[in-house]
Design a protein around this motif. Structure first.
Motif, PDB file in Angstrom:
ATOM      1  N   GLU A  71       0.723  -1.188   0.004  1.00 28.39           N
ATOM      2  CA  GLU A  71      -0.081   0.076   0.080  1.00 28.39           C
ATOM      3  C   GLU A  71       0.616   1.167   0.086  1.00 28.39           C
ATOM      4  O   GLU A  71       0.439   2.121  -0.765  1.00 28.39           O
ATOM      5  N   ARG A  72       1.890   1.148   0.710  1.00 28.59           N
ATOM      6  CA  ARG A  72       2.925   2.302   0.749  1.00 28.59           C
ATOM      7  C   ARG A  72       3.354   2.406  -0.613  1.00 28.59           C
ATOM      8  O   ARG A  72       3.973   3.812  -0.849  1.00 28.59           O
ATOM      9  N   LEU A  73       3.537   1.536  -1.503  1.00 27.21           N
ATOM     10  CA  LEU A  73       4.348   1.788  -2.520  1.00 27.21           C
ATOM     11  C   LEU A  73       3.280   2.457  -3.659  1.00 27.21           C
ATOM     12  O   LEU A  73       3.727   2.603  -4.605  1.00 27.21           O
ATOM     13  N   ALA A  74       1.906   2.312  -3.582  1.00 27.91           N
ATOM     14  CA  ALA A  74       0.981   2.396  -4.609  1.00 27.91           C
ATOM     15  C   ALA A  74       1.419   3.983  -4.943  1.00 27.91           C
ATOM     16  O   ALA A  74       1.350   4.067  -6.471  1.00 27.91           O
ATOM     17  N   PRO A  75       1.539   5.069  -4.233  1.00 24.42           N
ATOM     18  CA  PRO A  75       1.616   6.375  -5.077  1.00 24.42           C
ATOM     19  C   PRO A  75       2.907   6.170  -5.582  1.00 24.42           C
ATOM     20  O   PRO A  75       3.003   7.065  -6.773  1.00 24.42           O
ATOM     21  N   VAL A  76       4.009   5.669  -5.393  1.00 23.56           N
ATOM     22  CA  VAL A  76       5.525   5.249  -6.058  1.00 23.56           C
ATOM     23  C   VAL A  76       5.130   4.692  -7.480  1.00 23.56           C
ATOM     24  O   VAL A  76       5.446   5.287  -8.633  1.00 23.56           O
ATOM     25  N   VAL A  77       4.139   3.676  -7.426  1.00 21.54           N
ATOM     26  CA  VAL A  77       3.831   2.926  -8.488  1.00 21.54           C
ATOM     27  C   VAL A  77       3.215   3.948  -9.590  1.00 21.54           C
ATOM     28  O   VAL A  77       3.286   4.097 -11.034  1.00 21.54           O
ATOM     29  N   ASP A  78       2.245   4.663  -9.004  1.00 26.87           N
ATOM     30  CA  ASP A  78       1.593   5.628  -9.896  1.00 26.87           C
ATOM     31  C   ASP A  78       2.263   6.629 -10.628  1.00 26.87           C
ATOM     32  O   ASP A  78       2.077   6.815 -11.812  1.00 26.87           O
ATOM     33  N   MET A  79       3.228   7.266  -9.731  1.00 34.96           N
ATOM     34  CA  MET A  79       4.022   8.279 -10.330  1.00 34.96           C
ATOM     35  C   MET A  79       5.213   7.568 -11.420  1.00 34.96           C
ATOM     36  O   MET A  79       5.189   8.145 -12.279  1.00 34.96           O
ATOM     37  N   ALA A  80       5.604   6.382 -11.129  1.00 37.65           N
ATOM     38  CA  ALA A  80       6.427   5.656 -12.023  1.00 37.65           C
ATOM     39  C   ALA A  80       5.498   5.390 -13.374  1.00 37.65           C
ATOM     40  O   ALA A  80       6.037   5.729 -14.651  1.00 37.65           O
ATOM     41  N   LEU A  81       4.272   4.971 -13.176  1.00 37.86           N
ATOM     42  CA  LEU A  81       3.433   4.728 -14.517  1.00 37.86           C
ATOM     43  C   LEU A  81       3.017   5.901 -15.192  1.00 37.86           C
ATOM     44  O   LEU A  81       3.165   5.875 -16.437  1.00 37.86           O
ATOM     45  N   LYS A  82       2.811   7.128 -14.507  1.00 37.28           N
ATOM     46  CA  LYS A  82       2.782   8.412 -15.317  1.00 37.28           C
ATOM     47  C   LYS A  82       4.024   8.679 -16.043  1.00 37.28           C
ATOM     48  O   LYS A  82       3.970   9.191 -17.129  1.00 37.28           O
ATOM     49  N   ALA A  83       5.079   8.496 -15.368  1.00 34.99           N
ATOM     50  CA  ALA A  83       6.421   8.839 -15.937  1.00 34.99           C
ATOM     51  C   ALA A  83       6.552   8.199 -17.025  1.00 34.99           C
ATOM     52  O   ALA A  83       7.013   8.414 -18.188  1.00 34.99           O
ATOM     53  N   GLU A  84       6.444   6.659 -16.952  1.00 30.86           N
ATOM     54  CA  GLU A  84       6.390   5.678 -18.386  1.00 30.86           C
ATOM     55  C   GLU A  84       5.603   6.270 -19.329  1.00 30.86           C
ATOM     56  O   GLU A  84       5.844   6.069 -20.440  1.00 30.86           O
ATOM     57  N   ARG A  85       4.088   6.561 -19.181  1.00 29.47           N
ATOM     58  CA  ARG A  85       3.347   7.074 -20.194  1.00 29.47           C
ATOM     59  C   ARG A  85       3.815   8.400 -20.812  1.00 29.47           C
ATOM     60  O   ARG A  85       3.638   8.468 -22.062  1.00 29.47           O
ATOM     61  N   GLU A  86       4.373   9.148 -19.979  1.00 29.56           N
ATOM     62  CA  GLU A  86       4.744  10.528 -20.660  1.00 29.56           C
ATOM     63  C   GLU A  86       6.089  10.073 -21.445  1.00 29.56           C
ATOM     64  O   GLU A  86       6.171  10.698 -22.591  1.00 29.56           O
ATOM     65  N   ALA A  87       7.050   9.341 -21.145  1.00 25.57           N
ATOM     66  CA  ALA A  87       8.011   9.081 -21.785  1.00 25.57           C
ATOM     67  C   ALA A  87       7.605   8.364 -23.305  1.00 25.57           C
ATOM     68  O   ALA A  87       8.232   8.262 -24.191  1.00 25.57           O
ATOM     69  N   ALA A  88       6.684   7.475 -23.052  1.00 32.13           N
ATOM     70  CA  ALA A  88       5.942   6.718 -24.305  1.00 32.13           C
ATOM     71  C   ALA A  88       5.334   7.627 -25.112  1.00 32.13           C
ATOM     72  O   ALA A  88       5.529   7.671 -26.498  1.00 32.13           O
ATOM     73  N   ARG A  89       4.703   8.685 -24.715  1.00 32.75           N
ATOM     74  CA  ARG A  89       4.227   9.764 -25.509  1.00 32.75           C
ATOM     75  C   ARG A  89       5.318  10.676 -26.309  1.00 32.75           C
ATOM     76  O   ARG A  89       5.111  10.836 -27.389  1.00 32.75           O
TER      77      ARG A  89
END
Length: 147
Positions: free
Chosen positions: A6-24
């Motif tokens: 649960e504590r890692l959920a925000p970190v995973v969300d941020m990493a997901l957003k960063a990955e999607r932005e890099a893909a874009r």
């Protein structure tokens, strides 16, 4: 879900957003590269057509003025091809860097996902062991005494 996951959920969300932005950004860089490649192909095709015109006109004789105009235009065309070639190299470099950035962010995201999954599995294993222990204790209490 356990607390560590649960504590890692925000970190995973941020990493997901960063990955999607890099893909874009990678997709955008690839589209720009494709446009530059198309323009380069057009210039090369035009140069070939223009050179073919020289061959056809040259067989019938040309004036000095036509020859000077041809050479001047061909020189300008060669300059344009060289500039486009530099642009093509630059855009390819941008795509390569964008791809490396995306791969790095994707690898980070996948690493975090695997860590969360490991935490979940560990929590599930611990819960299963605790449940089995409780069942064993309950079963021990239900056994008739051997006295």
């Amino acid at each position: 879900m356990n607390r560590r996951a649960e504590r890692l959920a925000p970190v995973v969300d941020m990493a997901l957003k960063a990955e999607r932005e890099a893909a874009r950004q990678l997709g955008q860089a690839q589209n720009q590269l494709l446009q530059v490649q198309r323009k380069m192909a057009e210039l090369e095709r035009f140069r070939g057509d223009y050179q073919q015109q020289w061959i056809e006109r040259g067989q019938h004789g040309v004036s000095g003025q036509w020859l000077m105009n041809y050479q001047r235009f061909l020189s300008q065309l060669e300059t344009a091809v060289e500039q486009q070639g530099r642009s093509l190299t630059w855009h390819q470099d941008v795509v390569d860097k964008a791809r490396a950035s995306w791969q790095e962010k994707y690898a980070r995201l996948e690493g975090l996902r695997k860590l969360v999954e490991r935490y979940r599995q560990e929590a599930q294993l611990l819960a299963d062991k605790q449940e089995q222990k409780q069942l064993d204790e309950f079963a021990q209490r239900l056994k008739p005494s051997a006295y």
